[in-house]
Design a protein around this motif. Structure first.
Motif, PDB file in Angstrom:
ATOM      1  N   PRO A 279       0.812  -1.230   0.000  1.00  0.00           N
ATOM      2  CA  PRO A 279       0.000   0.000   0.000  1.00  0.00           C
ATOM      3  C   PRO A 279       0.838   1.269   0.000  1.00  0.00           C
ATOM      4  O   PRO A 279       0.361   2.329  -0.423  1.00  0.00           O
ATOM      5  N   SER A 280       2.070   1.164   0.476  1.00  0.00           N
ATOM      6  CA  SER A 280       2.940   2.334   0.528  1.00  0.00           C
ATOM      7  C   SER A 280       3.977   2.336  -0.596  1.00  0.00           C
ATOM      8  O   SER A 280       4.996   3.030  -0.500  1.00  0.00           O
ATOM      9  N   ALA A 281       3.722   1.542  -1.652  1.00  0.00           N
ATOM     10  CA  ALA A 281       4.604   1.602  -2.826  1.00  0.00           C
ATOM     11  C   ALA A 281       4.555   3.007  -3.403  1.00  0.00           C
ATOM     12  O   ALA A 281       3.495   3.649  -3.438  1.00  0.00           O
ATOM     13  N   ALA A 282       5.692   3.491  -3.885  1.00  0.00           N
ATOM     14  CA  ALA A 282       5.777   4.890  -4.291  1.00  0.00           C
ATOM     15  C   ALA A 282       5.086   5.157  -5.623  1.00  0.00           C
ATOM     16  O   ALA A 282       4.339   6.126  -5.758  1.00  0.00           O
ATOM     17  N   PHE A 283       5.297   4.280  -6.629  1.00  0.00           N
ATOM     18  CA  PHE A 283       4.819   4.631  -7.969  1.00  0.00           C
ATOM     19  C   PHE A 283       4.820   3.406  -8.867  1.00  0.00           C
ATOM     20  O   PHE A 283       5.792   2.655  -8.909  1.00  0.00           O
ATOM     21  N   LEU A 284       3.716   3.234  -9.589  1.00  0.00           N
ATOM     22  CA  LEU A 284       3.623   2.252 -10.658  1.00  0.00           C
ATOM     23  C   LEU A 284       3.149   3.003 -11.887  1.00  0.00           C
ATOM     24  O   LEU A 284       2.004   3.456 -11.953  1.00  0.00           O
ATOM     25  N   ALA A 285       4.028   3.185 -12.862  1.00  0.00           N
ATOM     26  CA  ALA A 285       3.736   4.027 -14.020  1.00  0.00           C
ATOM     27  C   ALA A 285       2.555   3.480 -14.819  1.00  0.00           C
ATOM     28  O   ALA A 285       2.319   2.270 -14.850  1.00  0.00           O
ATOM     29  N   PRO A 286       1.803   4.360 -15.481  1.00  0.00           N
ATOM     30  CA  PRO A 286       0.647   3.911 -16.272  1.00  0.00           C
ATOM     31  C   PRO A 286       1.005   2.915 -17.355  1.00  0.00           C
ATOM     32  O   PRO A 286       0.193   2.064 -17.714  1.00  0.00           O
ATOM     33  N   SER A 287       2.218   3.002 -17.899  1.00  0.00           N
ATOM     34  CA  SER A 287       2.632   2.100 -18.974  1.00  0.00           C
ATOM     35  C   SER A 287       3.505   0.955 -18.492  1.00  0.00           C
ATOM     36  O   SER A 287       4.044   0.196 -19.302  1.00  0.00           O
ATOM     37  N   ALA A 288       3.666   0.803 -17.187  1.00  0.00           N
ATOM     38  CA  ALA A 288       4.421  -0.327 -16.635  1.00  0.00           C
ATOM     39  C   ALA A 288       3.511  -1.540 -16.490  1.00  0.00           C
ATOM     40  O   ALA A 288       2.283  -1.410 -16.461  1.00  0.00           O
ATOM     41  N   ASN A 289       4.102  -2.730 -16.412  1.00  0.00           N
ATOM     42  CA  ASN A 289       3.327  -3.964 -16.286  1.00  0.00           C
ATOM     43  C   ASN A 289       3.889  -4.841 -15.187  1.00  0.00           C
ATOM     44  O   ASN A 289       5.084  -5.141 -15.174  1.00  0.00           O
ATOM     45  N   LEU A 290       3.011  -5.257 -14.273  1.00  0.00           N
ATOM     46  CA  LEU A 290       3.335  -6.260 -13.270  1.00  0.00           C
ATOM     47  C   LEU A 290       2.467  -7.473 -13.571  1.00  0.00           C
ATOM     48  O   LEU A 290       1.233  -7.372 -13.553  1.00  0.00           O
ATOM     49  N   ILE A 291       3.113  -8.604 -13.845  1.00  0.00           N
ATOM     50  CA  ILE A 291       2.394  -9.761 -14.345  1.00  0.00           C
ATOM     51  C   ILE A 291       2.705 -10.972 -13.474  1.00  0.00           C
ATOM     52  O   ILE A 291       3.869 -11.342 -13.293  1.00  0.00           O
TER      53      ILE A 291
ATOM     54  N   THR B 187       5.917  -9.416  -6.167  1.00  0.00           N
ATOM     55  CA  THR B 187       5.749  -8.700  -4.904  1.00  0.00           C
ATOM     56  C   THR B 187       6.563  -7.416  -4.970  1.00  0.00           C
ATOM     57  O   THR B 187       7.764  -7.448  -5.217  1.00  0.00           O
ATOM     58  N   LEU B 188       5.886  -6.284  -4.761  1.00  0.00           N
ATOM     59  CA  LEU B 188       6.536  -4.973  -4.815  1.00  0.00           C
ATOM     60  C   LEU B 188       6.493  -4.343  -3.431  1.00  0.00           C
ATOM     61  O   LEU B 188       5.427  -4.190  -2.842  1.00  0.00           O
ATOM     62  N   GLY B 189       7.669  -3.972  -2.901  1.00  0.00           N
ATOM     63  CA  GLY B 189       7.776  -3.484  -1.538  1.00  0.00           C
ATOM     64  C   GLY B 189       7.444  -2.012  -1.363  1.00  0.00           C
ATOM     65  O   GLY B 189       7.157  -1.276  -2.323  1.00  0.00           O
ATOM     66  N   ALA B 190       7.525  -1.559  -0.117  1.00  0.00           N
ATOM     67  CA  ALA B 190       7.204  -0.177   0.235  1.00  0.00           C
ATOM     68  C   ALA B 190       8.217   0.790  -0.372  1.00  0.00           C
ATOM     69  O   ALA B 190       9.409   0.478  -0.481  1.00  0.00           O
ATOM     70  N   LYS B 191       7.728   1.954  -0.776  1.00  0.00           N
ATOM     71  CA  LYS B 191       8.541   3.038  -1.340  1.00  0.00           C
ATOM     72  C   LYS B 191       9.271   2.632  -2.619  1.00  0.00           C
ATOM     73  O   LYS B 191      10.200   3.321  -3.045  1.00  0.00           O
ATOM     74  N   SER B 192       8.858   1.526  -3.226  1.00  0.00           N
ATOM     75  CA  SER B 192       9.480   1.088  -4.474  1.00  0.00           C
ATOM     76  C   SER B 192       8.691   1.610  -5.659  1.00  0.00           C
ATOM     77  O   SER B 192       7.517   1.970  -5.548  1.00  0.00           O
ATOM     78  N   SER B 193       9.329   1.631  -6.833  1.00  0.00           N
ATOM     79  CA  SER B 193       8.699   2.202  -8.015  1.00  0.00           C
ATOM     80  C   SER B 193       9.066   1.391  -9.256  1.00  0.00           C
ATOM     81  O   SER B 193      10.171   0.868  -9.363  1.00  0.00           O
ATOM     82  N   VAL B 194       8.105   1.314 -10.175  1.00  0.00           N
ATOM     83  CA  VAL B 194       8.320   0.685 -11.472  1.00  0.00           C
ATOM     84  C   VAL B 194       7.965   1.729 -12.516  1.00  0.00           C
ATOM     85  O   VAL B 194       6.816   2.188 -12.579  1.00  0.00           O
ATOM     86  N   TRP B 195       8.928   2.103 -13.349  1.00  0.00           N
ATOM     87  CA  TRP B 195       8.793   3.284 -14.188  1.00  0.00           C
ATOM     88  C   TRP B 195       8.251   2.948 -15.567  1.00  0.00           C
ATOM     89  O   TRP B 195       7.960   1.803 -15.891  1.00  0.00           O
ATOM     90  N   TYR B 196       8.128   3.981 -16.389  1.00  0.00           N
ATOM     91  CA  TYR B 196       7.416   3.919 -17.664  1.00  0.00           C
ATOM     92  C   TYR B 196       7.987   2.853 -18.610  1.00  0.00           C
ATOM     93  O   TYR B 196       9.173   2.818 -18.887  1.00  0.00           O
TER      94      TYR B 196
ATOM     95  N   ASP C 106      12.103  -3.021  -0.554  1.00  0.00           N
ATOM     96  CA  ASP C 106      11.681  -1.664  -0.249  1.00  0.00           C
ATOM     97  C   ASP C 106      12.644  -0.641  -0.855  1.00  0.00           C
ATOM     98  O   ASP C 106      13.850  -0.873  -0.957  1.00  0.00           O
ATOM     99  N   GLN C 107      12.080   0.500  -1.243  1.00  0.00           N
ATOM    100  CA  GLN C 107      12.831   1.642  -1.781  1.00  0.00           C
ATOM    101  C   GLN C 107      13.746   1.220  -2.934  1.00  0.00           C
ATOM    102  O   GLN C 107      14.890   1.651  -3.047  1.00  0.00           O
ATOM    103  N   THR C 108      13.221   0.361  -3.782  1.00  0.00           N
ATOM    104  CA  THR C 108      13.935  -0.091  -4.979  1.00  0.00           C
ATOM    105  C   THR C 108      13.239   0.504  -6.195  1.00  0.00           C
ATOM    106  O   THR C 108      12.008   0.623  -6.219  1.00  0.00           O
TER     107      THR C 108
END
Length: 277
Positions: free
Chosen positions: A57-69, A73-82, A97-99
């Motif tokens: 719930p505290s993940a920082a950012f998942l870009a609109p054009s990114a894909n998680l399939i 598992t995505l940790g806190a303060k982590s981000s997956v970019w465009y 976390d924070q990755t």
């Protein structure tokens, strides 16, 4: 094996989708000026065999054009970019976390040739265009642009894989080393400055991710308002009243503060009088 319940849900979903398409076509045939909306939203989160990605719930950012399939598992303060893709359709991918996973990076697992998950620790930076395939990245390491870390590799803590490097399968990079080249080889040990740069990179990307998340969450009305405010700042003289300096003393006859007229009480006097009361 997909469960019977999942198959029923998929079948009902398909039927509902087909019904919706038929109703849409029926409505379009009744229109005087026919218009077909061709908006195709990006699907960021995809389940595989009834297994959906788990996002903090505290993940920082998942870009609109990114894909998680799949089993991601995505940790806190982590981000997956465009444009980045994290695909776990036969094994698991864990991201700490924070990755940050940079633009157009690819994270995958091995299932056909071997059975290897991908594990990415805390405070890791994966730069744009990098490929992490069935490998382990320990905490606080850095993988450069376009680098490839292949099946069975392990990158130690506070280590650096230089841009464009190709780390051959089953290579183990010890803690605190810089590797580069194709195939990658040890170049030197990391310095104190390198370690500080790795930590700052993770922190800076986490902060930037929050900003991008806020912007991407805005609707069209907020974007239009931002554009109007920007144009107003560009056109308004510094010697004139500024919108961000408003106070109660600036009100004129219950109509708000003087200045350029848009989105204020002057366009809606009734609301202005309510504000005055």
């Amino acid at each position: 094996m997909t469960s019977v319940g999942a198959k029923v849900v998929v079948a009902v979903s398909n039927a509902a989708r087909n019904l919706g398409k038929q109703l849409d076509r029926m409505g379009a045939s009744l229109e005087v000026a026919k218009y077909t909306e061709r908006l195709v939203p990006s699907t960021r989160i995809v389940s595989v065999d009834s297994v959906a990605p788990t996002i903090s719930p505290s993940a920082a950012f998942l870009a609109p054009s990114a894909n998680l399939i799949g089993n991601v598992t995505l940790g806190a303060k982590s981000s997956v970019w465009y444009g980045a893709t994290v695909r776990a359709d036969g094994n698991e991918v864990t991201i700490g976390d924070q990755t940050n996973i940079g633009d157009r990076a690819v994270i995958h697992i091995a299932k056909i040739q071997g059975d290897l998950p991908t594990q990415i620790g805390n405070g890791v930076t994966v730069r744009p265009g990098a490929i992490i395939h069935a490998a382990v990245l320990k905490d606080n390491c850095w993988v450069g642009e376009g680098a490839q870390v292949l099946d069975g590799c392990q990158v130690g803590s506070h280590s650096i894989v230089e841009p464009g490097a190709i780390v051959k399968p089953h290579t183990v990079i010890p803690d605190g080393q810089v590797w580069g080249g194709a195939p990658a080889k040890m170049i030197r040990n990391v310095t104190k400055e390198d370690i500080e740069a790795i930590l700052h990179s993770a922190e800076d990307m986490a902060e930037l991710a929050v900003l991008h998340a806020q912007e991407c969450d805005k609707d069209y009305q907020q974007l239009a308002m931002d554009e109007d405010l920007y144009e107003d700042r560009m056109e308004r003289s510094e010697d004139y009243w500024q919108r961000d300096q408003a106070s109660q003393d600036d009100d004129v006859l219950g109509q708000g503060s003087p200045g350029r007229i848009f989105n204020n009480a002057l366009t809606n006097p009734e609301e202005g009088l309510k504000m005055k009361k």
